[in-house]
Design a protein around this motif. Structure first.
Motif, mmCIF file in Angstrom:
data_model
loop_
_atom_site.group_PDB
_atom_site.id
_atom_site.type_symbol
_atom_site.label_atom_id
_atom_site.label_comp_id
_atom_site.label_asym_id
_atom_site.label_seq_id
_atom_site.Cartn_x
_atom_site.Cartn_y
_atom_site.Cartn_z
ATOM 1 N N PRO A 1 46.361 35.916 110.067
ATOM 2 C CA PRO A 1 47.820 35.870 109.945
ATOM 3 C C PRO A 1 48.254 34.933 108.828
ATOM 4 O O PRO A 1 47.560 33.962 108.504
ATOM 5 C CB PRO A 1 48.274 35.336 111.313
ATOM 6 C CG PRO A 1 47.156 35.645 112.243
ATOM 7 C CD PRO A 1 45.913 35.521 111.410
ATOM 8 N N PRO A 2 49.403 35.213 108.209
ATOM 9 C CA PRO A 2 49.865 34.386 107.093
ATOM 10 C C PRO A 2 50.445 33.054 107.548
ATOM 11 O O PRO A 2 50.835 32.893 108.701
ATOM 12 C CB PRO A 2 50.960 35.253 106.459
ATOM 13 C CG PRO A 2 51.519 36.016 107.621
ATOM 14 C CD PRO A 2 50.327 36.324 108.498
ATOM 15 N N LYS A 3 50.498 32.098 106.633
ATOM 16 C CA LYS A 3 51.132 30.806 106.908
ATOM 17 C C LYS A 3 52.624 30.886 106.594
ATOM 18 O O LYS A 3 53.146 30.183 105.728
ATOM 19 C CB LYS A 3 50.481 29.707 106.063
ATOM 20 C CG LYS A 3 49.043 29.397 106.438
ATOM 21 C CD LYS A 3 48.503 28.265 105.577
ATOM 22 C CE LYS A 3 47.093 27.887 105.980
ATOM 23 N NZ LYS A 3 46.531 26.798 105.145
ATOM 24 N N GLY A 4 53.313 31.739 107.255
ATOM 25 C CA GLY A 4 54.736 31.919 107.023
ATOM 26 C C GLY A 4 55.213 33.186 107.694
ATOM 27 O O GLY A 4 54.527 33.750 108.551
ATOM 28 N N VAL A 5 56.381 33.683 107.255
ATOM 29 C CA VAL A 5 56.965 34.851 107.908
ATOM 30 C C VAL A 5 56.724 36.145 107.135
ATOM 31 O O VAL A 5 57.042 37.231 107.630
ATOM 32 C CB VAL A 5 58.482 34.650 108.121
ATOM 33 C CG1 VAL A 5 58.744 33.480 109.037
ATOM 34 C CG2 VAL A 5 59.204 34.453 106.777
ATOM 35 N N ASN A 6 56.193 36.039 105.919
ATOM 36 C CA ASN A 6 55.982 37.227 105.100
ATOM 37 C C ASN A 6 54.565 37.758 105.298
ATOM 38 O O ASN A 6 53.590 37.152 104.854
ATOM 39 C CB ASN A 6 56.219 36.897 103.625
ATOM 40 C CG ASN A 6 56.165 38.140 102.740
ATOM 41 O OD1 ASN A 6 55.756 39.219 103.178
ATOM 42 N ND2 ASN A 6 56.584 37.995 101.491
ATOM 43 N N ALA A 7 54.452 38.904 105.959
ATOM 44 C CA ALA A 7 53.138 39.489 106.246
ATOM 45 C C ALA A 7 52.855 40.708 105.377
ATOM 46 O O ALA A 7 51.984 41.518 105.710
ATOM 47 C CB ALA A 7 53.055 39.866 107.715
ATOM 48 N N GLU A 8 53.549 40.830 104.252
ATOM 49 C CA GLU A 8 53.399 42.029 103.424
ATOM 50 C C GLU A 8 51.962 42.198 102.928
ATOM 51 O O GLU A 8 51.414 43.306 102.964
ATOM 52 C CB GLU A 8 54.355 41.952 102.222
ATOM 53 C CG GLU A 8 54.320 43.190 101.344
ATOM 54 C CD GLU A 8 55.326 43.115 100.209
ATOM 55 O OE1 GLU A 8 55.268 43.987 99.313
ATOM 56 O OE2 GLU A 8 56.169 42.194 100.211
ATOM 57 N N LYS A 9 51.339 41.091 102.483
ATOM 58 C CA LYS A 9 49.967 41.184 101.971
ATOM 59 C C LYS A 9 49.020 41.661 103.065
ATOM 60 O O LYS A 9 48.156 42.517 102.827
ATOM 61 C CB LYS A 9 49.519 39.829 101.443
ATOM 62 C CG LYS A 9 48.057 39.835 100.973
ATOM 63 C CD LYS A 9 47.611 38.446 100.548
ATOM 64 C CE LYS A 9 46.111 38.449 100.195
ATOM 65 N NZ LYS A 9 45.624 37.092 99.831
ATOM 66 N N GLU A 10 49.186 41.139 104.263
ATOM 67 C CA GLU A 10 48.294 41.476 105.362
ATOM 68 C C GLU A 10 48.494 42.928 105.798
ATOM 69 O O GLU A 10 47.513 43.646 106.071
ATOM 70 C CB GLU A 10 48.532 40.527 106.537
ATOM 71 C CG GLU A 10 48.040 39.102 106.318
ATOM 72 C CD GLU A 10 48.885 38.307 105.337
ATOM 73 O OE1 GLU A 10 48.390 37.320 104.768
ATOM 74 O OE2 GLU A 10 50.074 38.664 105.131
ATOM 75 N N VAL A 11 49.736 43.368 105.847
ATOM 76 C CA VAL A 11 50.006 44.749 106.250
ATOM 77 C C VAL A 11 49.451 45.723 105.207
ATOM 78 O O VAL A 11 48.834 46.746 105.554
ATOM 79 C CB VAL A 11 51.521 44.963 106.446
ATOM 80 C CG1 VAL A 11 51.852 46.448 106.603
ATOM 81 C CG2 VAL A 11 52.008 44.182 107.674
ATOM 82 N N GLU A 12 49.615 45.397 103.934
ATOM 83 C CA GLU A 12 49.073 46.264 102.894
ATOM 84 C C GLU A 12 47.550 46.255 102.908
ATOM 85 O O GLU A 12 46.900 47.267 102.631
ATOM 86 C CB GLU A 12 49.598 45.823 101.522
ATOM 87 C CG GLU A 12 51.061 46.169 101.294
ATOM 88 C CD GLU A 12 51.345 47.644 101.534
ATOM 89 O OE1 GLU A 12 50.623 48.495 100.962
ATOM 90 O OE2 GLU A 12 52.267 47.946 102.323
ATOM 91 N N GLY A 13 46.961 45.099 103.238
ATOM 92 C CA GLY A 13 45.519 45.034 103.384
ATOM 93 C C GLY A 13 45.027 45.954 104.482
ATOM 94 O O GLY A 13 44.007 46.649 104.331
ATOM 95 N N ALA A 14 45.746 45.985 105.593
ATOM 96 C CA ALA A 14 45.381 46.877 106.696
ATOM 97 C C ALA A 14 45.506 48.337 106.275
ATOM 98 O O ALA A 14 44.672 49.185 106.636
ATOM 99 C CB ALA A 14 46.266 46.599 107.905
ATOM 100 N N ARG A 15 46.548 48.630 105.483
ATOM 101 C CA ARG A 15 46.732 50.013 105.017
ATOM 102 C C ARG A 15 45.560 50.445 104.126
ATOM 103 O O ARG A 15 45.045 51.565 104.252
ATOM 104 C CB ARG A 15 48.055 50.115 104.250
ATOM 105 C CG ARG A 15 48.545 51.555 104.069
ATOM 106 C CD ARG A 15 49.807 51.610 103.221
ATOM 107 N NE ARG A 15 50.816 50.650 103.639
ATOM 108 C CZ ARG A 15 51.667 50.852 104.658
ATOM 109 N NH1 ARG A 15 51.600 51.967 105.354
ATOM 110 N NH2 ARG A 15 52.571 49.924 104.961
ATOM 111 N N TYR A 16 45.134 49.529 103.243
ATOM 112 C CA TYR A 16 43.995 49.828 102.374
ATOM 113 C C TYR A 16 42.728 50.044 103.191
ATOM 114 O O TYR A 16 41.967 50.997 102.965
ATOM 115 C CB TYR A 16 43.812 48.685 101.368
ATOM 116 C CG TYR A 16 42.467 48.702 100.681
ATOM 117 C CD1 TYR A 16 42.164 49.663 99.718
ATOM 118 C CD2 TYR A 16 41.501 47.753 101.002
ATOM 119 C CE1 TYR A 16 40.918 49.685 99.097
ATOM 120 C CE2 TYR A 16 40.260 47.761 100.383
ATOM 121 C CZ TYR A 16 39.976 48.736 99.425
ATOM 122 O OH TYR A 16 38.746 48.754 98.816
#
Length: 617
Positions: A338-353
């Motif tokens: 999980p990210p150190k903040g409220v923006n999880a865009e990188k993690e969600v895109e990583g899951a999509r990849y």
């Protein structure tokens, strides 16, 4: 004395004494002392408190032995004095009673540890500990036993069994401690614990501690309809309030006295007080019970209809992860932190990849290394909603008590999370917040038991929750544990509790994995091997020297020979691919880490499965 305790109870309400610890604290005894040991070191102090209660009308005196069991005494180095402390506790009560018509009650509290299924202490060990204490109390001449302040019915059951082992005829008062809703700390309702304690043979059933008179009265009204047994009530003098750093109980003696009569009005026959109550409270309660010749009210007992556990949903039908485990198909997981903040865009895109390259599910850890990050449950939900790939919730015991754990899991089930990895978790002092505290009400074994119960439609108190949860249950395993015997023992307990597959720590040493798999053959469940693409020699050093993960010299030397960061990462992927090829015939899946969010590295490692699978076909 004349009448036995139970005969006297049949004549009408009987008044017990009040708090001991409250008075000791008020007299300057610090709370870090072993209050039970004061029976030996300061007998005049304990005897004086008993005498005050007798002088103010108490008809039952409890021995100062609430924590005088082997587990609690051991914390103060007093376990060798167990017999002396309990024997002295009874002698001090007998001395205070003199010729008064007062009964001596042996006070027995919880062990202060978790017993199975929520902890590693077995039921038999708990029963033995209770028996050791109760035997001394009974041999020393108590008239009855008061088993009090129990939050977990399973532990209270062992105390009742121990009492019957020692003396089948000794009167037993069994009291639970409750929350504001009247439920036991394990979630049991008054209807449930009333029926169970009746079934287990308690002579008197009731509540003490935790709440004030109002909440206790509500619970006793429900309890009265669940059991024909005499009832007891020993509430606190209200909810404590912090005044200049001290907890102060604010209910006056007059207020407690008014509720003593209300308790009697709903069928209570044993009335007393717990934390915050003093001889003044007992004197007022005595007067209130005399006025109007208070009598208990008869109630018709409703027979509880026991709702049995349901059969869990078959593993293959709970989730796609469960289906692959059940069918023996090779499972691929990739960890996303999980990210150190409220923006999880990188993690969600990583899951999509990762979904696009064929990964089966995303495993999301819970604040790894005890750092502060976005809730992994929130990231699971975002990932499932926005990507459509299944997630595995990494759930730890660190931050939550057992009720919080249950609430979290029910919520996770309601939002569609179906896969769990149950672990104990790192202490927060290992992370970035050295002053943070931990809970650790249960460890991973207890957590698996809780989840298994939820999958059978039962809460931790054995009460029905309606629709059962449908979690797949994974646990952690460490083939490289320093004490492998202990690791195997805990693994056996996890499987017995309901673990359906295991995910290992990163594997770099095949010999350790082979030995571990050999040792668990008798309790084997599918094993998913952890694979970690090293990113540098320093990364290897950290894992070897600080995380105690076994990394053979040959692998470390390969990383050390790389000349730049890109070469190091490429070598790390090459090592991980070799490890995955080697473990593929031994295990049922892999969990790949993606250090520093490099999800392409995980995908590069997984490419080797194409040739490996065809070779094994």
């Amino acid at each position: 004395m004349g009448k036995s305790f139970l005969e006297r109870l049949g004549d009408g309400p009987i008044l017990c004494d009040g708090a001991m610890g409250t008075l000791l604290y008020s007299k300057g005894i610090f709370i870090n002392r072993c209050y039970d040991e004061l029976n030996l070191s300061q007998p005049e102090l304990i005897g004086g408190i008993h005498a005050d209660y007798v002088a103010n009308g108490a008809e039952i005196l409890e021995t100062n032995t609430f924590g005088a069991n082997s587990f609690r005494l051991a914390r103060h180095g007093c376990q060798e004095k167990l017999a002396d402390i309990n024997r002295a506790g009874v002698e001090l009560v007998r001395k205070a009673i003199k010729n008064n018509q007062v009964y001596a009650a042996g006070a027995v509290g919880p062990l202060g540890i978790r017993i199975e299924p929520l902890g590693k202490t077995s039921r038999d060990e708990a029963r033995d500990a209770f028996r050791d204490q109760i035997r001394v109390l009974v041999d020393s001449g108590v008239d009855l036993l008061i088993l009090e302040t129990f939050g977990y019915l399973g532990e209270l059951h062992q105390a009742i069994l121990a009492a019957r082992d020692v003396d089948p005829k000794i009167p037993v008062v069994a009291q639970v401690t409750i929350d504001e809703d009247g439920n036991c700390l394990d979630g049991s309702s008054p209807e449930h614990y009333g029926a169970r304690l009746t079934e287990w043979g308690a002579d008197v059933i009731g509540c003490n501690c935790s709440v004030g008179p109002v909440a206790m009265l509500d619970a006793l009204e429900r309890l009265r309809a669940a059991t024909p047994k005499p009832l007891s009530a020993q509430p606190n003098a209200g909810i404590p309030r912090s005044v200049e750093g001290r907890n102060i109980y604010l209910c006056s003696p007059e207020y407690m006295a008014s509720y003593a009569r209300k308790f009697v009005g709903v069928g209570v026959t044993l009335v007393g007080g717990c934390c915050g109550t003093t001889p003044d409270h007992i004197r007022s309660m005595k007067s209130a019970l005399r006025v109007g010749e208070a009598r208990t009210t008869s109630f018709k007992v409703k027979t509880e209809v026991e709702e049995h556990a349901v059969e869990p949903t078959p593993l293959g039908q709970r989730s796609r992860v469960g289906a692959r485990i059940a069918s023996g198909e090779f499972l691929t997981l990739v960890e996303i932190v999980p990210p150190k903040g409220v923006n999880a865009e990188k993690e969600v895109e990583g899951a999509r990849y990762l979904m696009s390259v064929g990964v089966d599910a995303i495993n999301i850890p819970d604040s790894p290394r005890a750092s502060a990050r976005m809730s992994n449950q929130a990231l699971c939900l975002l990932t499932q909603q926005q990507v459509g790939i299944e997630t595995v919730l990494h759930y730890t015991c660190r931050d939550r008590n057992v009720l919080g754990i249950q609430s979290d899991l029910l919520g996770a089930s309601a939002i569609g999370i179906r896969n769990l990895i149950c672990i104990t978790g790192d202490p927060p002092k290992m992370g970035n917040y050295p002053d943070a505290t931990a809970v650790f009400d249960v460890d991973a074994i207890g957590l698996v038991n809780i989840v298994s119960n939820l999958n059978r439609g039962l809460d931790i108190g054995g009460n029905t929750i309606g629709t059962a949860t449908q979690f797949t249950i994974a646990v952690g395993a460490n083939p490289g544990a320093a004490n492998l015997d202990e690791e195997i023992r805990r693994f056996e307990y996890k499987v017995e509790a309901g673990a359906e597959y295991a995910v290992t720590q990163p594997v770099f040493d095949l010999a350790l994995l082979e030995e571990f798999l050999k040792r668990i053959e008798h309790c084997r469940v599918p094993v998913v091997a952890g694979i970690w693409p090293l990113s540098s020699a320093r990364n290897a050093e950290f894992m070897r020297d600080e995380l105690n993960i076994s990394i053979p010299d040959a692998i470390y030397n390969r990383m050390a020979r790389t000349t730049n960061a890109d070469a190091a990462r490429a070598e790390g992927v090459a090592v991980a691919r070799e490890m995955l090829q080697a473990v593929r015939p031994m295990v049922q899946g892999t969990q790949l880490s993606a250090p520093f969010g490099r999800y392409s590295a995980a995908a590069d490692v997984l490419e080797v499965l194409g040739s490996s699978d065809s070779a094994c076909a």
